[in-house]
Design a protein around this motif. Sequence first.
Motif, PDB file in Angstrom:
ATOM      1  N   LEU A 121       0.865  -1.182   0.000  1.00 15.52           N
ATOM      2  CA  LEU A 121       0.000   0.000   0.000  1.00 15.52           C
ATOM      3  C   LEU A 121       0.901   1.231   0.000  1.00 15.52           C
ATOM      4  O   LEU A 121       1.747   1.390   0.881  1.00 15.52           O
ATOM      5  CB  LEU A 121      -0.896   0.005   1.234  1.00 15.52           C
ATOM      6  CG  LEU A 121      -1.793   1.230   1.438  1.00 15.52           C
ATOM      7  CD1 LEU A 121      -2.799   1.361   0.305  1.00 15.52           C
ATOM      8  CD2 LEU A 121      -2.506   1.155   2.790  1.00 15.52           C
ATOM      9  N   ILE A 122       0.756   2.076  -1.024  1.00 15.36           N
ATOM     10  CA  ILE A 122       1.546   3.300  -1.123  1.00 15.36           C
ATOM     11  C   ILE A 122       0.617   4.490  -0.892  1.00 15.36           C
ATOM     12  O   ILE A 122      -0.405   4.632  -1.561  1.00 15.36           O
ATOM     13  CB  ILE A 122       2.236   3.424  -2.495  1.00 15.36           C
ATOM     14  CG1 ILE A 122       3.158   2.220  -2.726  1.00 15.36           C
ATOM     15  CG2 ILE A 122       3.030   4.727  -2.588  1.00 15.36           C
ATOM     16  CD1 ILE A 122       3.825   2.210  -4.089  1.00 15.36           C
ATOM     17  N   ILE A 123       0.988   5.325   0.078  1.00 17.01           N
ATOM     18  CA  ILE A 123       0.177   6.483   0.461  1.00 17.01           C
ATOM     19  C   ILE A 123       0.989   7.747   0.226  1.00 17.01           C
ATOM     20  O   ILE A 123       2.135   7.854   0.687  1.00 17.01           O
ATOM     21  CB  ILE A 123      -0.223   6.412   1.952  1.00 17.01           C
ATOM     22  CG1 ILE A 123      -1.006   5.129   2.255  1.00 17.01           C
ATOM     23  CG2 ILE A 123      -1.017   7.657   2.352  1.00 17.01           C
ATOM     24  CD1 ILE A 123      -2.361   5.048   1.580  1.00 17.01           C
ATOM     25  N   THR A 124       0.405   8.719  -0.458  1.00 21.52           N
ATOM     26  CA  THR A 124       1.064  10.010  -0.646  1.00 21.52           C
ATOM     27  C   THR A 124       0.201  11.126  -0.067  1.00 21.52           C
ATOM     28  O   THR A 124      -0.916  11.357  -0.523  1.00 21.52           O
ATOM     29  CB  THR A 124       1.332  10.300  -2.137  1.00 21.52           C
ATOM     30  OG1 THR A 124       2.181   9.299  -2.667  1.00 21.52           O
ATOM     31  CG2 THR A 124       2.011  11.650  -2.305  1.00 21.52           C
ATOM     32  N   PHE A 125       0.712  11.792   0.955  1.00 18.42           N
ATOM     33  CA  PHE A 125       0.055  12.961   1.523  1.00 18.42           C
ATOM     34  C   PHE A 125       0.412  14.193   0.687  1.00 18.42           C
ATOM     35  O   PHE A 125       1.580  14.409   0.366  1.00 18.42           O
ATOM     36  CB  PHE A 125       0.515  13.204   2.958  1.00 18.42           C
ATOM     37  CG  PHE A 125       0.105  12.149   3.940  1.00 18.42           C
ATOM     38  CD1 PHE A 125      -0.998  11.349   3.720  1.00 18.42           C
ATOM     39  CD2 PHE A 125       0.822  11.963   5.124  1.00 18.42           C
ATOM     40  CE1 PHE A 125      -1.388  10.389   4.638  1.00 18.42           C
ATOM     41  CE2 PHE A 125       0.451  11.016   6.055  1.00 18.42           C
ATOM     42  CZ  PHE A 125      -0.656  10.214   5.815  1.00 18.42           C
ATOM     43  N   GLY A 126      -0.601  15.010   0.385  1.00 14.50           N
ATOM     44  CA  GLY A 126      -0.360  16.205  -0.415  1.00 14.50           C
ATOM     45  C   GLY A 126      -0.413  17.494   0.386  1.00 14.50           C
ATOM     46  O   GLY A 126       0.394  18.395   0.190  1.00 14.50           O
ATOM     47  N   THR A 127      -1.388  17.594   1.304  1.00 13.86           N
ATOM     48  CA  THR A 127      -1.551  18.813   2.099  1.00 13.86           C
ATOM     49  C   THR A 127      -2.127  18.459   3.456  1.00 13.86           C
ATOM     50  O   THR A 127      -2.871  17.477   3.601  1.00 13.86           O
ATOM     51  CB  THR A 127      -2.476  19.815   1.394  1.00 13.86           C
ATOM     52  OG1 THR A 127      -2.650  20.970   2.230  1.00 13.86           O
ATOM     53  CG2 THR A 127      -3.845  19.222   1.099  1.00 13.86           C
ATOM     54  N   ALA A 128      -1.789  19.261   4.452  1.00 15.88           N
ATOM     55  CA  ALA A 128      -2.345  19.075   5.788  1.00 15.88           C
ATOM     56  C   ALA A 128      -3.585  19.941   6.003  1.00 15.88           C
ATOM     57  O   ALA A 128      -4.178  19.922   7.079  1.00 15.88           O
ATOM     58  CB  ALA A 128      -1.292  19.396   6.850  1.00 15.88           C
ATOM     59  N   PHE A 129      -3.974  20.715   4.986  1.00  8.69           N
ATOM     60  CA  PHE A 129      -5.191  21.512   5.073  1.00  8.69           C
ATOM     61  C   PHE A 129      -6.395  20.654   4.682  1.00  8.69           C
ATOM     62  O   PHE A 129      -6.330  19.878   3.719  1.00  8.69           O
ATOM     63  CB  PHE A 129      -5.128  22.731   4.155  1.00  8.69           C
ATOM     64  CG  PHE A 129      -4.266  23.843   4.696  1.00  8.69           C
ATOM     65  CD1 PHE A 129      -4.741  24.678   5.691  1.00  8.69           C
ATOM     66  CD2 PHE A 129      -2.979  24.049   4.214  1.00  8.69           C
ATOM     67  CE1 PHE A 129      -3.949  25.700   6.199  1.00  8.69           C
ATOM     68  CE2 PHE A 129      -2.180  25.060   4.714  1.00  8.69           C
ATOM     69  CZ  PHE A 129      -2.669  25.896   5.711  1.00  8.69           C
ATOM     70  N   VAL A 130      -7.483  20.789   5.421  1.00 18.65           N
ATOM     71  CA  VAL A 130      -8.724  20.083   5.105  1.00 18.65           C
ATOM     72  C   VAL A 130      -9.865  21.096   5.013  1.00 18.65           C
ATOM     73  O   VAL A 130      -9.780  22.203   5.551  1.00 18.65           O
ATOM     74  CB  VAL A 130      -9.070  19.007   6.167  1.00 18.65           C
ATOM     75  CG1 VAL A 130      -7.994  17.934   6.204  1.00 18.65           C
ATOM     76  CG2 VAL A 130      -9.274  19.625   7.545  1.00 18.65           C
ATOM     77  N   TYR A 131     -10.920  20.671   4.337  1.00 17.94           N
ATOM     78  CA  TYR A 131     -12.121  21.499   4.204  1.00 17.94           C
ATOM     79  C   TYR A 131     -13.316  20.724   4.750  1.00 17.94           C
ATOM     80  O   TYR A 131     -13.472  19.525   4.488  1.00 17.94           O
ATOM     81  CB  TYR A 131     -12.361  21.859   2.737  1.00 17.94           C
ATOM     82  CG  TYR A 131     -11.372  22.871   2.200  1.00 17.94           C
ATOM     83  CD1 TYR A 131     -11.675  24.228   2.173  1.00 17.94           C
ATOM     84  CD2 TYR A 131     -10.118  22.471   1.730  1.00 17.94           C
ATOM     85  CE1 TYR A 131     -10.773  25.161   1.695  1.00 17.94           C
ATOM     86  CE2 TYR A 131      -9.199  23.388   1.260  1.00 17.94           C
ATOM     87  CZ  TYR A 131      -9.534  24.739   1.238  1.00 17.94           C
ATOM     88  OH  TYR A 131      -8.619  25.651   0.775  1.00 17.94           O
ATOM     89  N   ARG A 132     -14.144  21.437   5.510  1.00 20.71           N
ATOM     90  CA  ARG A 132     -15.366  20.861   6.051  1.00 20.71           C
ATOM     91  C   ARG A 132     -16.558  21.704   5.612  1.00 20.71           C
ATOM     92  O   ARG A 132     -16.463  22.930   5.524  1.00 20.71           O
ATOM     93  CB  ARG A 132     -15.317  20.799   7.582  1.00 20.71           C
ATOM     94  CG  ARG A 132     -14.208  19.908   8.136  1.00 20.71           C
ATOM     95  CD  ARG A 132     -14.264  19.830   9.662  1.00 20.71           C
ATOM     96  NE  ARG A 132     -13.142  19.070  10.200  1.00 20.71           N
ATOM     97  CZ  ARG A 132     -13.121  17.745  10.308  1.00 20.71           C
ATOM     98  NH1 ARG A 132     -14.183  17.051   9.915  1.00 20.71           N
ATOM     99  NH2 ARG A 132     -12.070  17.130  10.798  1.00 20.71           N
ATOM    100  N   LEU A 133     -17.674  21.029   5.370  1.00 17.79           N
ATOM    101  CA  LEU A 133     -18.901  21.749   5.051  1.00 17.79           C
ATOM    102  C   LEU A 133     -19.405  22.472   6.288  1.00 17.79           C
ATOM    103  O   LEU A 133     -19.519  21.871   7.365  1.00 17.79           O
ATOM    104  CB  LEU A 133     -19.974  20.766   4.566  1.00 17.79           C
ATOM    105  CG  LEU A 133     -20.000  20.399   3.087  1.00 17.79           C
ATOM    106  CD1 LEU A 133     -21.070  19.342   2.843  1.00 17.79           C
ATOM    107  CD2 LEU A 133     -20.290  21.631   2.241  1.00 17.79           C
ATOM    108  N   LYS A 134     -19.706  23.736   6.153  1.00 12.19           N
ATOM    109  CA  LYS A 134     -20.237  24.488   7.295  1.00 12.19           C
ATOM    110  C   LYS A 134     -21.580  23.929   7.764  1.00 12.19           C
ATOM    111  O   LYS A 134     -21.890  23.951   8.950  1.00 12.19           O
ATOM    112  CB  LYS A 134     -20.412  25.962   6.915  1.00 12.19           C
ATOM    113  CG  LYS A 134     -19.104  26.739   6.836  1.00 12.19           C
ATOM    114  CD  LYS A 134     -19.376  28.205   6.518  1.00 12.19           C
ATOM    115  CE  LYS A 134     -18.074  29.010   6.456  1.00 12.19           C
ATOM    116  NZ  LYS A 134     -18.323  30.426   6.105  1.00 12.19           N
TER     117      LYS A 134
END
Length: 328
Positions: A121-134
């Motif tokens: 299993l190869i995992i690549t993280f791109g950003t530590a920012f996330v978005y949530r629906l208000k």
Amino acid sequence: MEFRTVITIPKSRSGFSYEDQCMLLGSCFVENIGNKLEENKFTVDINPFGTLYNPLSIATSITRLLHPESFSSGDLFHHGGVYHSFAHHSRFSFPSEEESLSAMNRRLFVSSGNLLNATRLIITFGTAFVYRLKSDNRLVSNCHKLPEQLFIRELLTVEEIVKEWKEVLLAIWEQNPALEVLFTVSPIRHWKDGAHANQISKSTLLLASEEIRKLYPGKISYFPAYEIVMDELRDYRFYADDMIHPSGKAIAYIWERFMESYFSPETKSLLKEWQNIQKALNHKPFHPESEAYQSFITQTLLKAEQIMEKFPYFQLSEEIELLRTKLN
């Protein structure tokens, strides 16, 4: 005299083999490596939910693969003339609800089985920012160009990422204890975050990846794709026209470093044999009926048949049929 800094990559304890079944999830960088593996006849499943960028969305997707439940119309929304899912990349968005659900569910159940049978299993993280629906605080994997005011933007902490991934990894190993995991951090800058915020984000991902690796050193390894681009390829000639994404040359170089570190001698030898066959298939002769070309195809066909006989897991059935059609 050496005019660049070269990253030292520890040799893998167990090299990649053509017998391995690989699943890759994460940012578009995972697709670069995944496509290279696929082009070279490895068994791969790349991003069953489409491109994912942040660690929590990737973890949520794996949880769904471990416990697959069909997506329904309640999981979709209509925007810009197509149906989208907040759990998927826009490659799963279609003008009809039925088409979108069919594509999502077909891939979900196929990839669920693939994960349980995977050895890598190869995992690549791109950003530590996330978005949530208000509206409901739901984490989204893709905003699908909806108005920014509909979302809350957050920067994950190292602790949040490690906690989530500790739970996910234990759940994976409960169902597939033989699975080995390789983490990478994407070298692609998220320039819309701003230069400083991008660095904070990447630093968070690097720290989290290291903490996860230290928790399970016998099961997890780390490939320094980010470090290779930042330190070895410190030149804009290694970037695409947008000056953000790695160029084809950079991807090819990272692929070379990946092979050096993770491919066993047998795998490298078999890869070379495949590349010779691939060159023969792509060759466009001036005189296809000539004795020399026919002999060349006959020898290539013989090599392909010998490879399949010796390594039954290395599938060349289509290539063998194509070679046969080139014979008079």
